[in-house]
Design a protein around this motif. Structure first.
Motif, PDB file in Angstrom:
ATOM      1  N   ASN A  23       0.860  -1.179   0.000  1.00  0.00           N
ATOM      2  CA  ASN A  23       0.000   0.000   0.000  1.00  0.00           C
ATOM      3  C   ASN A  23       0.892   1.224   0.000  1.00  0.00           C
ATOM      4  OD1 ASN A  23      -2.641  -1.129   0.082  1.00  0.00           O
ATOM      5  ND2 ASN A  23      -2.292  -1.687   2.213  1.00  0.00           N
ATOM      6  N   ILE A  24       0.509   2.187  -0.827  1.00  0.00           N
ATOM      7  CA  ILE A  24       1.288   3.407  -0.977  1.00  0.00           C
ATOM      8  C   ILE A  24       0.390   4.600  -0.679  1.00  0.00           C
ATOM      9  CG2 ILE A  24       2.428   4.881  -2.695  1.00  0.00           C
ATOM     10  CD1 ILE A  24       3.379   2.281  -4.020  1.00  0.00           C
ATOM     11  N   SER A  25       0.932   5.546   0.063  1.00  0.00           N
ATOM     12  CA  SER A  25       0.269   6.823   0.286  1.00  0.00           C
ATOM     13  C   SER A  25       0.766   7.768  -0.803  1.00  0.00           C
ATOM     14  CB  SER A  25       0.632   7.358   1.671  1.00  0.00           C
ATOM     15  OG  SER A  25       0.198   8.687   1.808  1.00  0.00           O
ATOM     16  N   LEU A  26      -0.179   8.315  -1.598  1.00  0.00           N
ATOM     17  CA  LEU A  26       0.185   9.226  -2.680  1.00  0.00           C
ATOM     18  C   LEU A  26       0.106  10.661  -2.189  1.00  0.00           C
ATOM     19  CD1 LEU A  26      -1.758   7.471  -5.554  1.00  0.00           C
ATOM     20  CD2 LEU A  26       0.709   7.435  -5.164  1.00  0.00           C
ATOM     21  N   VAL A  28       0.179  13.605  -3.884  1.00  0.00           N
ATOM     22  CA  VAL A  28       0.022  14.443  -5.070  1.00  0.00           C
ATOM     23  C   VAL A  28      -1.408  14.965  -5.122  1.00  0.00           C
ATOM     24  CG1 VAL A  28       1.844  13.332  -6.430  1.00  0.00           C
ATOM     25  CG2 VAL A  28      -0.464  12.388  -6.455  1.00  0.00           C
ATOM     26  N   ASP A  29      -1.616  16.031  -5.885  1.00  0.00           N
ATOM     27  CA  ASP A  29      -2.942  16.646  -5.973  1.00  0.00           C
ATOM     28  C   ASP A  29      -3.959  15.799  -6.724  1.00  0.00           C
ATOM     29  OD1 ASP A  29      -2.187  18.876  -4.533  1.00  0.00           O
ATOM     30  OD2 ASP A  29      -1.652  20.033  -6.300  1.00  0.00           O
ATOM     31  N   PHE A  30      -3.531  15.111  -7.773  1.00  0.00           N
ATOM     32  CA  PHE A  30      -4.449  14.353  -8.618  1.00  0.00           C
ATOM     33  C   PHE A  30      -3.962  12.909  -8.770  1.00  0.00           C
ATOM     34  CE2 PHE A  30      -4.539  18.827  -9.963  1.00  0.00           C
ATOM     35  CZ  PHE A  30      -5.859  19.116  -9.641  1.00  0.00           C
ATOM     36  N   PRO A  31      -4.191  12.075  -7.744  1.00  0.00           N
ATOM     37  CA  PRO A  31      -3.684  10.699  -7.762  1.00  0.00           C
ATOM     38  C   PRO A  31      -4.105   9.887  -8.989  1.00  0.00           C
ATOM     39  CG  PRO A  31      -4.533  11.247  -5.599  1.00  0.00           C
ATOM     40  CD  PRO A  31      -4.894  12.382  -6.502  1.00  0.00           C
ATOM     41  N   ASP A  32      -5.324  10.093  -9.488  1.00  0.00           N
ATOM     42  CA  ASP A  32      -5.799   9.305 -10.628  1.00  0.00           C
ATOM     43  C   ASP A  32      -4.929   9.466 -11.867  1.00  0.00           C
ATOM     44  OD1 ASP A  32      -7.865   8.212  -9.167  1.00  0.00           O
ATOM     45  OD2 ASP A  32      -9.315   9.738  -9.780  1.00  0.00           O
ATOM     46  N   GLU A  33      -4.199  10.565 -11.959  1.00  0.00           N
ATOM     47  CA  GLU A  33      -3.327  10.787 -13.112  1.00  0.00           C
ATOM     48  C   GLU A  33      -2.150   9.801 -13.150  1.00  0.00           C
ATOM     49  OE1 GLU A  33      -2.139  14.877 -13.292  1.00  0.00           O
ATOM     50  OE2 GLU A  33      -4.197  15.569 -13.606  1.00  0.00           O
ATOM     51  N   TYR A  34      -1.964   9.042 -12.074  1.00  0.00           N
ATOM     52  CA  TYR A  34      -0.830   8.120 -11.982  1.00  0.00           C
ATOM     53  C   TYR A  34      -1.256   6.667 -12.181  1.00  0.00           C
ATOM     54  CZ  TYR A  34       1.487  12.294 -10.398  1.00  0.00           C
ATOM     55  OH  TYR A  34       2.002  13.565 -10.340  1.00  0.00           O
ATOM     56  N   GLN A  35      -2.476   6.455 -12.672  1.00  0.00           N
ATOM     57  CA  GLN A  35      -3.032   5.113 -12.853  1.00  0.00           C
ATOM     58  C   GLN A  35      -2.231   4.274 -13.843  1.00  0.00           C
ATOM     59  OE1 GLN A  35      -5.758   3.712 -11.123  1.00  0.00           O
ATOM     60  NE2 GLN A  35      -4.946   1.888 -12.102  1.00  0.00           N
ATOM     61  N   ASN A  36      -1.562   4.903 -14.792  1.00  0.00           N
ATOM     62  CA  ASN A  36      -0.850   4.150 -15.829  1.00  0.00           C
ATOM     63  C   ASN A  36       0.668   4.169 -15.656  1.00  0.00           C
ATOM     64  OD1 ASN A  36      -3.248   3.440 -17.209  1.00  0.00           O
ATOM     65  ND2 ASN A  36      -3.339   5.502 -18.047  1.00  0.00           N
ATOM     66  N   LEU A  37       1.126   4.400 -14.431  1.00  0.00           N
ATOM     67  CA  LEU A  37       2.575   4.413 -14.186  1.00  0.00           C
ATOM     68  C   LEU A  37       3.204   3.072 -14.549  1.00  0.00           C
ATOM     69  CD1 LEU A  37       3.215   6.112 -10.717  1.00  0.00           C
ATOM     70  CD2 LEU A  37       3.986   6.871 -12.953  1.00  0.00           C
ATOM     71  N   ILE A  56      -1.200  -1.586 -10.609  1.00  0.00           N
ATOM     72  CA  ILE A  56      -1.466  -0.479  -9.693  1.00  0.00           C
ATOM     73  C   ILE A  56      -2.962  -0.216  -9.684  1.00  0.00           C
ATOM     74  CG2 ILE A  56      -0.990   1.238 -11.478  1.00  0.00           C
ATOM     75  CD1 ILE A  56       0.040   3.121  -9.247  1.00  0.00           C
ATOM     76  N   GLN A  57      -3.518  -0.075  -8.475  1.00  0.00           N
ATOM     77  CA  GLN A  57      -4.928   0.277  -8.301  1.00  0.00           C
ATOM     78  C   GLN A  57      -4.979   1.490  -7.383  1.00  0.00           C
ATOM     79  OE1 GLN A  57      -6.748  -3.166  -6.590  1.00  0.00           O
ATOM     80  NE2 GLN A  57      -6.531  -4.400  -8.445  1.00  0.00           N
ATOM     81  N   ILE A  58      -5.519   2.591  -7.884  1.00  0.00           N
ATOM     82  CA  ILE A  58      -5.562   3.830  -7.111  1.00  0.00           C
ATOM     83  C   ILE A  58      -6.955   4.037  -6.558  1.00  0.00           C
ATOM     84  CG2 ILE A  58      -5.362   6.350  -7.253  1.00  0.00           C
ATOM     85  CD1 ILE A  58      -3.080   5.906  -9.242  1.00  0.00           C
ATOM     86  N   ASN A  59      -7.008   4.381  -5.273  1.00  0.00           N
ATOM     87  CA  ASN A  59      -8.263   4.702  -4.601  1.00  0.00           C
ATOM     88  C   ASN A  59      -8.019   5.951  -3.758  1.00  0.00           C
ATOM     89  OD1 ASN A  59     -10.779   4.710  -3.462  1.00  0.00           O
ATOM     90  ND2 ASN A  59     -10.409   2.969  -2.106  1.00  0.00           N
ATOM     91  N   LYS A  60      -8.500   7.096  -4.248  1.00  0.00           N
ATOM     92  CA  LYS A  60      -8.287   8.399  -3.607  1.00  0.00           C
ATOM     93  C   LYS A  60      -6.806   8.679  -3.508  1.00  0.00           C
ATOM     94  CE  LYS A  60     -12.722   8.294  -1.333  1.00  0.00           C
ATOM     95  NZ  LYS A  60     -13.459   8.137  -0.139  1.00  0.00           N
ATOM     96  N   ASP A  61      -6.254   8.838  -2.287  1.00  0.00           N
ATOM     97  CA  ASP A  61      -4.824   9.168  -2.145  1.00  0.00           C
ATOM     98  C   ASP A  61      -3.983   7.958  -1.751  1.00  0.00           C
ATOM     99  OD1 ASP A  61      -5.761   8.917   0.424  1.00  0.00           O
ATOM    100  OD2 ASP A  61      -4.701  10.662   1.202  1.00  0.00           O
ATOM    101  N   LYS A  62      -4.501   6.767  -2.011  1.00  0.00           N
ATOM    102  CA  LYS A  62      -3.780   5.519  -1.719  1.00  0.00           C
ATOM    103  C   LYS A  62      -3.689   4.695  -2.996  1.00  0.00           C
ATOM    104  CE  LYS A  62      -3.742   5.891   2.917  1.00  0.00           C
ATOM    105  NZ  LYS A  62      -3.800   7.322   3.074  1.00  0.00           N
ATOM    106  N   ALA A  63      -2.715   3.811  -3.041  1.00  0.00           N
ATOM    107  CA  ALA A  63      -2.584   2.905  -4.183  1.00  0.00           C
ATOM    108  C   ALA A  63      -2.141   1.542  -3.678  1.00  0.00           C
ATOM    109  CB  ALA A  63      -1.575   3.442  -5.188  1.00  0.00           C
ATOM    110  N   LEU A  64      -2.668   0.518  -4.309  1.00  0.00           N
ATOM    111  CA  LEU A  64      -2.229  -0.852  -4.076  1.00  0.00           C
ATOM    112  C   LEU A  64      -1.343  -1.201  -5.264  1.00  0.00           C
ATOM    113  CD1 LEU A  64      -2.371  -3.504  -2.487  1.00  0.00           C
ATOM    114  CD2 LEU A  64      -4.416  -4.073  -3.822  1.00  0.00           C
ATOM    115  N   VAL A  65      -0.072  -1.511  -4.991  1.00  0.00           N
ATOM    116  CA  VAL A  65       0.901  -1.705  -6.061  1.00  0.00           C
ATOM    117  C   VAL A  65       1.590  -3.054  -5.912  1.00  0.00           C
ATOM    118  CG1 VAL A  65       3.048  -0.815  -7.076  1.00  0.00           C
ATOM    119  CG2 VAL A  65       1.313   0.778  -6.261  1.00  0.00           C
ATOM    120  N   LYS A  66       1.763  -3.698  -7.066  1.00  0.00           N
ATOM    121  CA  LYS A  66       2.584  -4.912  -7.144  1.00  0.00           C
ATOM    122  C   LYS A  66       3.756  -4.561  -8.048  1.00  0.00           C
ATOM    123  CE  LYS A  66       3.734  -9.311  -7.152  1.00  0.00           C
ATOM    124  NZ  LYS A  66       5.084  -9.194  -7.658  1.00  0.00           N
TER     125      LYS A  66
END
Length: 173
Positions: A23-26, A28-37, A56-66
């Motif tokens: 789990n990652i705490s993002l 940034v102002d617009f977390p959804d913009e990082y969905q395709n990292l 990567i799955q982004i939910n608000k200011d958090k992301a679940l990353v493998k």
């Protein structure tokens, strides 16, 4: 890649499951913009190391990353508390008068003609962004609000503030 050439995207806060997800705490102002990292840099022992993203799955200011090559909970534990960075060159261009928080670092801060100090960092404290000012070795926290930061000149590295009555009194001995 040097840290000076990057901005902080977030931080690995904990492991998730047994297969190496985190789990990652993002931060940034617009977390959804990082969905395709596809990749990020993780700070490891003071160095920035590239890590490639499997999912990567982004939910608000958090992301679940493998991440690729992180396949167990033990491997995932080794990157918990690591900060994530991206190159400054990946930031979108801003319109005139806009700025990124990292642009404020090293700016001199003035109230009217009186120099208060120099911005050392911008922190987020429970959803409130604060400028951390070094004022002759003393730390001063100033809310990052439009009504307080009246003029921001990134080119001149100068910020002019209009502080609420009594704010500086908190810091006087």
């Amino acid at each position: 890649m040097r840290q000076d050439d990057c901005y902080q995207l977030g931080e690995v806060i904990k492991t998730h499951g047994l297969s190496g997800e985190v789990n990652i705490s993002l931060e940034v102002d617009f977390p959804d913009e990082y969905q395709n990292l596809e990749s990020v840099f993780l700070e490891q022992q003071g160095k920035l190391i590239p890590f490639f993203i499997d999912t990567i799955q982004i939910n608000k200011d958090k992301a679940l990353v493998k991440f690729e090559d992180i396949d167990s909970i033990d491997e995932a534990k080794s990157i918990v508390k690591s900060k994530l960075y991206l190159p400054l060159s990946t930031l979108p261009e801003l319109e005139n008068g806009q700025y990124y928080f990292h642009d404020l670092v090293d700016c001199e801060v003035f109230e009217e003609d009186s120099k208060l100090g120099v911005v050392k960092e911008v922190i987020d404290l429970n959803g409130n962004q604060l400028l951390v000012i070094d004022s002759n070795g003393k730390e001063i926290l100033i809310p990052l609000k439009d009504e307080i930061l009246t003029v921001v000149d990134i080119q001149a590295k100068k910020v002019t503030v209009s502080l609420p009555d009594g704010l500086l009194d908190v810091y006087n001995d």
